[in-house]
Design a protein around this motif. Structure first.
Motif, short mmCIF file in Angstrom:
data_model
loop_
_atom_site.label_atom_id
_atom_site.label_comp_id
_atom_site.label_asym_id
_atom_site.label_seq_id
_atom_site.Cartn_x
_atom_site.Cartn_y
_atom_site.Cartn_z
N LEU A 1 1.17 -1.16 -0.14
CA LEU A 1 -0.24 -0.12 -0.11
C LEU A 1 0.66 1.24 0.16
O LEU A 1 0.14 2.57 -0.28
CB LEU A 1 -1.11 0.14 0.65
CG LEU A 1 -2.12 -1.16 0.94
CD1 LEU A 1 -2.60 -1.18 2.24
CD2 LEU A 1 -2.62 -1.14 -0.24
N ARG A 2 2.04 1.05 0.07
CA ARG A 2 3.04 1.90 0.22
C ARG A 2 2.87 2.86 -1.57
O ARG A 2 3.42 1.96 -2.30
CB ARG A 2 4.82 1.42 0.51
CG ARG A 2 4.34 1.14 2.12
CD ARG A 2 6.12 1.84 2.09
NE ARG A 2 6.65 1.34 1.84
CZ ARG A 2 7.77 -0.99 1.98
NH1 ARG A 2 6.66 -1.18 3.14
NH2 ARG A 2 7.64 -0.70 1.30
N ARG A 3 3.22 4.16 -1.06
CA ARG A 3 2.91 5.15 -3.22
C ARG A 3 4.08 5.40 -3.48
O ARG A 3 4.26 5.50 -4.18
CB ARG A 3 2.09 5.97 -2.58
CG ARG A 3 0.63 6.09 -2.22
CD ARG A 3 -0.12 7.58 -2.35
NE ARG A 3 -1.56 7.10 -0.86
CZ ARG A 3 -2.73 6.65 -1.59
NH1 ARG A 3 -2.18 6.51 -3.14
NH2 ARG A 3 -3.88 7.25 -1.34
N GLY A 4 5.35 5.12 -2.76
CA GLY A 4 6.78 5.44 -2.73
C GLY A 4 7.10 4.87 -4.20
O GLY A 4 8.20 5.22 -4.69
N GLU A 5 6.32 3.30 -4.15
CA GLU A 5 7.12 2.53 -4.65
C GLU A 5 7.10 2.24 -5.88
O GLU A 5 7.47 1.29 -6.66
CB GLU A 5 7.88 1.09 -3.94
CG GLU A 5 7.84 1.37 -2.25
CD GLU A 5 8.38 -0.29 -2.11
OE1 GLU A 5 7.79 -1.30 -2.83
OE2 GLU A 5 8.69 -0.64 -0.71
N GLN A 6 6.01 3.32 -6.28
CA GLN A 6 4.81 2.95 -7.68
C GLN A 6 5.08 3.61 -8.26
O GLN A 6 5.31 5.68 -7.98
CB GLN A 6 3.06 3.04 -7.19
CG GLN A 6 3.07 1.69 -6.43
CD GLN A 6 3.33 1.39 -5.12
OE1 GLN A 6 3.32 1.90 -4.37
NE2 GLN A 6 3.54 0.08 -5.39
N THR A 7 5.40 3.62 -9.71
CA THR A 7 5.59 4.87 -10.58
C THR A 7 3.85 4.61 -11.17
O THR A 7 3.32 4.04 -11.80
CB THR A 7 6.76 4.18 -11.96
OG1 THR A 7 7.88 3.79 -11.23
CG2 THR A 7 6.63 4.97 -13.18
#
Length: 608
Positions: A368-374
């Motif tokens: 659910l962490r947004r930082g790892e998604q592009t």
């Protein structure tokens, strides 16, 4: 050649017919009881003995399709061509000889039953069904021998000589005391060469009885006992329902519902994928089936939401393992049968722990962490109008768990009748209402279900023979004394139990682990005051994790094939998820109320 092909497929006809009988009789019982106050005389016994026919001839179907479970190819997958060839030959030859031994032990058991025949009903005696055991093992041995060589004369010689060699050896030395170590070495080599799990377990059971000079008929007796268990017909019938749903558009309809319900973006797509995979695994009975049915649908959605491909593969692969704790999963039913816990109790017990596992997967696993998604597409909110339309389209699939769990927990049907209702519901809704499976597809589903269940039931029968020997030898009692001397309290035992089950699950096939380990470990858990329902949830949660752990982690192999990635890439992608799930397992272990609260509330309310 067509005549030979028809002759070779007689096993599929018999297995499918046995499964159809197991489906039809409970349904007739459900109809007749309210109308006439009585059903068919001894119908449950007919259904149970049809399960024995299904087990043996379904195993033959599985062998013909090379689907009998093994630990892995081992030496048969070595780089050296000569080693591969000889490993394959040893696995097939050893399996043929062991099948001959099991056939002789089964024949001895059947002859003993013929001396004092037991009437099932209407003049039909039990040993008629029991003949499936020696015949099935002989045919399995012949088929292993047939695969040994390429030349026809050598094939014929091998299919005749190898099972006959095993038969004569077992006949000559039945009841005599033989050394254990030569068998142990040979069976270990057989396992490493890719031999089927059931031959290794059955061979080990025979070797142990030989080491004590006890009759070998005890092994087929155990196989007979478990295949005619009153609750066991629920396994193939729930599996049949799952196969029908997996072969239609059920996955796409449920996928549309969950994605509309949870919305898009990182949060919504991850939640939809995790919940959908878990529920579909519970419904179909196999996490591998979920990966194959949903992988092509969910991975593009996850990547569109911004997940890197590796993270998306990790989520689908790991979430597909989490349905084991949800009704009507086959391992959940299997544990209830072996531990003698009511199936409806286990159905209720798994709900909260399953939610805990999904929480740990998504939150602790970092999905659910947004930082790892592009970010590729902007997040979207849940679309409840689209969800209503999708729910209407998927209404028959949504109601399937209600039919399965409601009929059982509500006390309207026995476990077998509940499973038959669910299977009939799946067949009717998908063939008549959705029109996505025709008569030929129904027959194919019957045969494929027989293939899956036949291999499983052979493993269960052989594993029970091994377990019965260990129980008779007093191994659980000795284990209780030793464990309590080493682990002073309940909490240290629970931690040690989880570590042991993690290792055992990585090395053992899930159904063999249930049959072999539950009778040995459950008495130890009871000695520490652990509730059998709580122990079962701990046990099954660890086996969920085992789906992601090499070398027996089957989800890794299914994902590798589905997504076209190497086994190493898939294993790396699920590593964060596996660690998160392990923490979830520990939480479930240390908080027993998660497993016992719902059964106490619901069943306590019903008892008032």
């Amino acid at each position: 050649m067509k005549a030979l092909a028809r002759l070779a497929s007689f096993d599929a006809v018999l297995a499918a017919a046995a499964l159809a009988l197991m489906l039809a009789l409970p349904l007739v019982e459900i109809v007749l009881r309210p109308l006439f106050g009585v059903g068919i005389a001894n119908a449950p016994s007919f259904v149970q003995h049809a399960g024995l026919v299904l087990a043996m001839f379904g195993a033959l179907v599985a062998e013909r399709g090379n689907h009998l479970t093994s630990l892995g190819a081992g030496f048969a997958a070595a780089r050296d061509a000569r080693l591969r060839r000889w490993a394959g030959r040893y696995a097939r030859a050893g399996s043929a000889v062991l099948c001959g031994m099991l056939a002789q032990a089964s024949a001895t058991f059947v002859l003993a039953e013929m001396e004092m025949p037991r009437d099932i009903a209407h003049g039909i005696v039990g040993w008629w069904f029991m003949l499936a055991m020696p015949l099935g093992f002989l045919l399995l041995g012949a088929r292993f021998g047939w695969r040994l060589e390429a030349d026809l004369p050598w094939r014929i010689a091998a299919l005749l000589a190898l099972p006959a060699l095993g038969w004569l050896f077992a006949q000559q030395y039945d009841g005599e005391m033989l050394a254990l170590w030569p068998f142990a070495i040979g069976l270990l080599l057989l396992l490493l060469c890719g031999g089927p799990v059931f031959t290794v377990l059955g061979g080990l059971a025979l070797a142990l009885f030989w080491s004590e000079g006890q009759p070998l008929a005890a092994v087929p007796l155990s196989h007979y006992q478990i295949t005619v268990n009153p609750s066991l017909p629920a396994l193939p019938l729930f599996t049949l329902a799952g196969l029908v749903f997996a072969r239609t558009g059920a996955a796409a309809r449920l996928g549309a519902l969950f994605t509309a319900l949870f919305g898009g973006g990182v949060l919504g797509t991850a939640l939809a994928a995790a919940v959908l995979c878990s529920c579909f695994t519970a419904l179909t009975g196999g996490s591998g089936v979920t990966i194959l049915a949903l992988g092509g649908l969910l991975l593009p959605l996850l990547m569109k939401a911004g997940f890197p491909e590796r993270r998306g593969i990790g989520l689908v692969t790991s979430a597909s393992a989490l349905g084991v704790l949800l009704a009507p999963s086959v391992p959940l039913i299997m544990y209830a049968i072996i531990a003698r816990v009511p199936i409806n109790t286990m159905f209720l017990a798994g709900i909260l722990p399953a939610l805990v596992m999904i929480f740990f997967l998504l939150v602790v696993g970092g999905f659910l962490r947004r930082g790892e998604q592009t970010v590729v597409a902007p997040p979207s909110r849940p679309d409840f109008a689209a969800a209503r339309r999708a729910a209407w389209a998927a209404k028959w699939e949504i109601l399937a768990p209600v039919v399965a769990v409601g009929s059982l927990v509500g006390g309207f049907a026995t476990p077998t009748e509940s499973a038959a209702l669910t299977a009939a519901y799946a067949l009717l809704t998908q063939s008549l209402l959705h029109r996505e499976i025709d008569f030929r597809g129904v027959l194919r589903a019957l045969v494929d279900c027989a293939q899956v269940i036949g291999g499983i039931m052979l493993i269960l029968g052989m594993a029970l023979g091994l377990t019965n020997f260990l129980v008779d030898a007093g191994i659980p009692d000795r284990a209780i004394d030793w464990v309590q001397s080493v682990l002073p309290n309940k909490w240290t035992f629970l931690i040690a139990l989880n570590l042991f089950l993690l290792l055992a699950g990585a090395l053992m096939e899930i159904y063999a682990a249930i049959v072999v380990l539950v009778p040995l470990l459950l008495p130890i858990a009871l000695a520490y005051g652990i509730d059998p329902v709580h122990f079962g949830i701990i046990f099954l949660a660890n086996l969920e994790l085992a789906y992601l752990t090499p070398p027996s982690g089957m989800n890794l192999y299914f994902s590798s094939a589905m997504f076209g990635k190497s086994l190493r890439e898939v294993a790396v992608s699920v590593l964060p998820a596996a660690l998160a799930i392990f923490l979830g397992v520990l939480t479930i272990s240390l908080l027993p109320f998660l497993s016992t609260l719902l059964p106490e509330l619901v069943l306590g309310f019903q008892a008032r």
